[in-house]
Write an enzyme that holds these catalytic residues in place. Sequence first.
Site, PDB file in Angstrom:
ATOM      1  N   PHE A 123       0.857  -1.190   0.000  1.00 30.22           N
ATOM      2  CA  PHE A 123       0.000   0.000   0.000  1.00 30.22           C
ATOM      3  C   PHE A 123       0.887   1.231   0.000  1.00 30.22           C
ATOM      4  CE2 PHE A 123      -2.426   3.510   1.712  1.00 30.22           C
ATOM      5  CZ  PHE A 123      -3.562   3.447   0.926  1.00 30.22           C
ATOM      6  N   ASP A 210       9.151   2.805   2.025  1.00 29.41           N
ATOM      7  CA  ASP A 210       7.947   3.521   2.445  1.00 29.41           C
ATOM      8  C   ASP A 210       7.726   3.237   3.930  1.00 29.41           C
ATOM      9  OD1 ASP A 210       5.392   4.275   3.145  1.00 29.41           O
ATOM     10  OD2 ASP A 210       4.456   3.599   1.274  1.00 29.41           O
ATOM     11  N   LYS A 239       2.417   9.651   8.447  1.00 27.51           N
ATOM     12  CA  LYS A 239       1.486   9.360   9.554  1.00 27.51           C
ATOM     13  C   LYS A 239       1.907   9.864  10.943  1.00 27.51           C
ATOM     14  CE  LYS A 239      -1.308   5.715   7.592  1.00 27.51           C
ATOM     15  NZ  LYS A 239      -0.903   5.146   6.312  1.00 27.51           N
TER      16      LYS A 239
HETATM   17  C1  LIG Z   1      -1.100   5.409   4.915  1.00 26.45           C
HETATM   18  C2  LIG Z   1      -0.017   4.977   3.999  1.00 26.45           C
HETATM   19  C3  LIG Z   1       0.240   5.664   2.805  1.00 26.45           C
HETATM   20  C4  LIG Z   1      -0.621   6.809   2.309  1.00 26.45           C
HETATM   21  O1  LIG Z   1      -0.577   7.901   3.165  1.00 26.45           O
HETATM   22  P1  LIG Z   1      -1.708   9.052   3.001  1.00 26.45           P
HETATM   23  O2  LIG Z   1      -1.272  10.083   4.014  1.00 26.45           O
HETATM   24  O3  LIG Z   1      -3.014   8.432   3.288  1.00 26.45           O
HETATM   25  O4  LIG Z   1      -1.607   9.557   1.613  1.00 26.45           O
HETATM   26  C5  LIG Z   1       1.292   5.223   2.037  1.00 26.45           C
HETATM   27  N1  LIG Z   1       2.056   4.177   2.400  1.00 26.45           N
HETATM   28  C6  LIG Z   1       1.849   3.512   3.550  1.00 26.45           C
HETATM   29  C7  LIG Z   1       2.746   2.375   3.921  1.00 26.45           C
HETATM   30  C8  LIG Z   1       0.794   3.869   4.382  1.00 26.45           C
HETATM   31  O5  LIG Z   1       0.557   3.165   5.496  1.00 26.45           O
END
Ligand SMILES: *Cc1c(COP(=O)(O)O)cnc(C)c1O
Length: 388
Positions: A123, A210, A239
Site C-alpha cells: 500500500f 515507504d 502518519k
Molecule cells: C497510509 C499509507 C500511505 C498513504 O498515506 P496518506 O497520508 O493516506 O496519503 C502510504 N504508504 C503507507 C505504507 C501507508 O501506510
Amino acid sequence: MHNYGERTLTLVRGEGNYVWDDRGHRYLDAISGIAVCGLGHCHPKVTEALQEQANTLLHVSNLYNIPPQQQLADRLVFLSGMDNVFFSNSGAEANEAAIKLARKLGNERGLVTPQIVVMEGAFHGRTLATLTATGNEKAQQGFAPLPEGFLRVPFNDVQAIENLAQQHSDIVAILLEPIQGEGGVRVPDTDYLKQLRTLCDRHDWLLMLDEIQTGNGRSGRMFAYQHADIVPDVLTTAKGLGNGVPIGACLARGKAAGLFTAGSHGSTFGGNPLACRAGLAVLETLQGEWLIERTEKLGEQLLHSLRMRLGDCPGVVDIRGQGLMIGIELNHPCAELVERAREQALLINVTAGNVVRLLPPLTLTDEECQQLANDVSTLIQQFTPQAV
Ligand SMILES: *Cc1c(COP(=O)(O)O)cnc(C)c1O
C-alpha cells in the site's frame, strides 16, 4: 462524497490513549487514527508547540526560508542517516516525490520507461501513481488508465527480483514497506532488507522504503530499517510524524539526494511552520520520553500475551508484528470484530479482510497493554463468523 462508506461512530474528544464519542462513551484507542497519534491524543508537548506557532506564523510558502522546516529537516536527517528532505502534506505525496526521484534518475540514464519494482500486497497511497504502486487490484478498479513504469513481484521473495533483473534492463528502483501495513501487517524475513540492499548496490538501483506507517518509532526503532542495519537511498514517512497534523517527508541520500534541482518539484503547503513545529515536538518527545525503547518492549509483551492467549485458538492463523504494529490473522473474514470491539469500549481495525490490526499509541501504559491483550483475545475467542 461517498468514498468512506457509512460511518457509525462520532468521535468528539481525545486525551492520551482514549477518545470519547458524542454520547460521552470512552474508548481505548488501539488504532491511533491509523498509526498517526503515536503520542496519544492532544499530547501537551504537541499542543503547546502548535499554540505557540499559531500565535507566531502559520504559513508563508516555500518562497522563503522557514526556520522550523530547517530544524525538522536537520533532525530527520540526523535520525535517519539520509542527506536531505522534501516535505509534503501526506504519505501519498511523499511517495509521489520518491517515484519522481526514481524516474528522474531513469531519465538521466536515458531510459524511455524507467521501471520501479513494487510488491504484491503493498500500500503506497491513493494518487494515480501511488495507487498503481499499490498491490491491490480492487483499489485500482475503475481508474484506468493507470501510469506505466511499475513491475510487481511477491513480497519477501528476493529471487523474484533477481529473475526480473534478467528480463528488464530499465529497472531503476525497488519501492517497498519494511513491514506491510494495510496488506496485513506482513513482516518479511530478517535478512530480506539486507539482501535487497545488496541487490540494489549490485544493479545501481535505488532502494526506496515507504515508512509512512512503520516510521517515527512505531516498530520499536525510529525507522524500521534500523532493525536490519541498512540505510535506504530514499525514505518516505508521514502518519506518526505530526501526531495528527498533516505532514509527510521524502528523504534521500547519496546520488538520490541531488536529483531534484531548483524547480523540479514543489508544494505550497509542504513543510509549513505549523506542521514542522508539530513534527519537531513529536521527535523531541519520542526521544525525550524514551518512547521508542518502550515501544519495542511493549510490542514484545503484547505479542507474547496474544500468543499465550490465542496460540491454540481455532481460526487464528498467525500472530505477528514488530513494536506496536501487530496483526492477528484469522482464517475467515472478520470485519465485524471492529463493531464488537466498540461495544467493549475498544477501537481496533481489520485490514486485508481477515487481519485484526493493532496500532495503539506508543504512550500505552503497562496496564493498558495488558488490558488490550486480554480484551482482543477474548473478542477473538468468542468470535464465530455469521453464516453467509
Ligand atoms: C497510509 C499509507 C500511505 C498513504 O498515506 P496518506 O497520508 O493516506 O496519503 C502510504 N504508504 C503507507 C505504507 C501507508 O501506510
